[in-house]
Design a protein around this motif. Structure first.
Motif, PDB file in Angstrom:
ATOM      1  N   TYR A  34       0.824  -1.205   0.000  1.00 58.63           N
ATOM      2  CA  TYR A  34       0.000   0.000   0.000  1.00 58.63           C
ATOM      3  C   TYR A  34       0.861   1.260   0.000  1.00 58.63           C
ATOM      4  O   TYR A  34       0.633   2.170  -0.805  1.00 58.63           O
ATOM      5  N   THR A  35       1.844   1.338   0.890  1.00 61.57           N
ATOM      6  CA  THR A  35       2.653   2.559   0.982  1.00 61.57           C
ATOM      7  C   THR A  35       3.543   2.755  -0.233  1.00 61.57           C
ATOM      8  O   THR A  35       3.738   3.882  -0.681  1.00 61.57           O
ATOM      9  N   VAL A  38       0.368   2.234  -3.785  1.00 54.94           N
ATOM     10  CA  VAL A  38      -0.912   2.955  -3.855  1.00 54.94           C
ATOM     11  C   VAL A  38      -0.806   4.371  -3.290  1.00 54.94           C
ATOM     12  O   VAL A  38      -1.177   5.342  -3.950  1.00 54.94           O
ATOM     13  N   ALA A  39      -0.309   4.507  -2.077  1.00 53.02           N
ATOM     14  CA  ALA A  39      -0.293   5.817  -1.420  1.00 53.02           C
ATOM     15  C   ALA A  39       0.594   6.814  -2.162  1.00 53.02           C
ATOM     16  O   ALA A  39       0.209   7.970  -2.343  1.00 53.02           O
ATOM     17  N   LYS A  41       1.310   6.888  -5.263  1.00 53.56           N
ATOM     18  CA  LYS A  41       0.817   7.173  -6.619  1.00 53.56           C
ATOM     19  C   LYS A  41      -0.698   7.362  -6.641  1.00 53.56           C
ATOM     20  O   LYS A  41      -1.343   7.072  -7.635  1.00 53.56           O
ATOM     21  N   SER A  42      -1.257   7.858  -5.544  1.00 56.75           N
ATOM     22  CA  SER A  42      -2.713   7.901  -5.390  1.00 56.75           C
ATOM     23  C   SER A  42      -3.434   8.723  -6.456  1.00 56.75           C
ATOM     24  O   SER A  42      -4.587   8.461  -6.758  1.00 56.75           O
ATOM     25  N   THR A  43      -2.782   9.698  -7.037  1.00 57.24           N
ATOM     26  CA  THR A  43      -3.431  10.507  -8.074  1.00 57.24           C
ATOM     27  C   THR A  43      -3.017  10.098  -9.479  1.00 57.24           C
ATOM     28  O   THR A  43      -3.463  10.689 -10.456  1.00 57.24           O
ATOM     29  N   PRO A  64      -4.183   3.516  -9.309  1.00 56.10           N
ATOM     30  CA  PRO A  64      -4.405   3.960  -7.927  1.00 56.10           C
ATOM     31  C   PRO A  64      -5.473   5.050  -7.801  1.00 56.10           C
ATOM     32  O   PRO A  64      -6.214   5.088  -6.818  1.00 56.10           O
ATOM     33  N   SER A  65      -5.588   5.906  -8.812  1.00 60.68           N
ATOM     34  CA  SER A  65      -6.574   6.982  -8.749  1.00 60.68           C
ATOM     35  C   SER A  65      -8.011   6.464  -8.837  1.00 60.68           C
ATOM     36  O   SER A  65      -8.955   7.188  -8.536  1.00 60.68           O
TER      37      SER A  65
END
Length: 84
Positions: A34-35, A38-39, A41-43, A64-65
């Motif tokens: 997740y870190t 995902v986190a 590259k969240s946008t 991820p967005s």
């Protein structure tokens, strides 16, 4: 004595109403994925790999967005599924 989960079931709710479930052997494995993926590259609209260790020969990628929610559920080997 507290029970120890045998694995963690991670439910991904994706944009458009799609749902996917993947499993991680430990909560630390999920947190690391997740870190790092995902986190950070969240946008991003770029695909990131989702580890699917329990299904050989298959893989999944996700943007991820497009992840709207994540639910993490501990799974115990002694769990009994009950249907009502």
């Amino acid at each position: 004595m507290p029970r120890t989960p045998t694995e963690f079931s991670v439910h991904l709710l994706l944009e458009g109403g799609h749902r996917e479930e993947v499993r991680f052997p430990t909560i630390q494995d999920f947190q690391k994925w997740y870190t790092s993926e995902v986190a950070q590259k969240s946008t991003s609209g770029d695909f990131v790999s989702v580890p699917i260790k329990n299904i050989q020969g298959e893989y999944m990628v996700v943007r991820p967005s497009k992840i709207l929610a994540i639910r993490v559920e501990p799974v115990f080997s002694s769990s009994v599924e009950r249907f009502s």
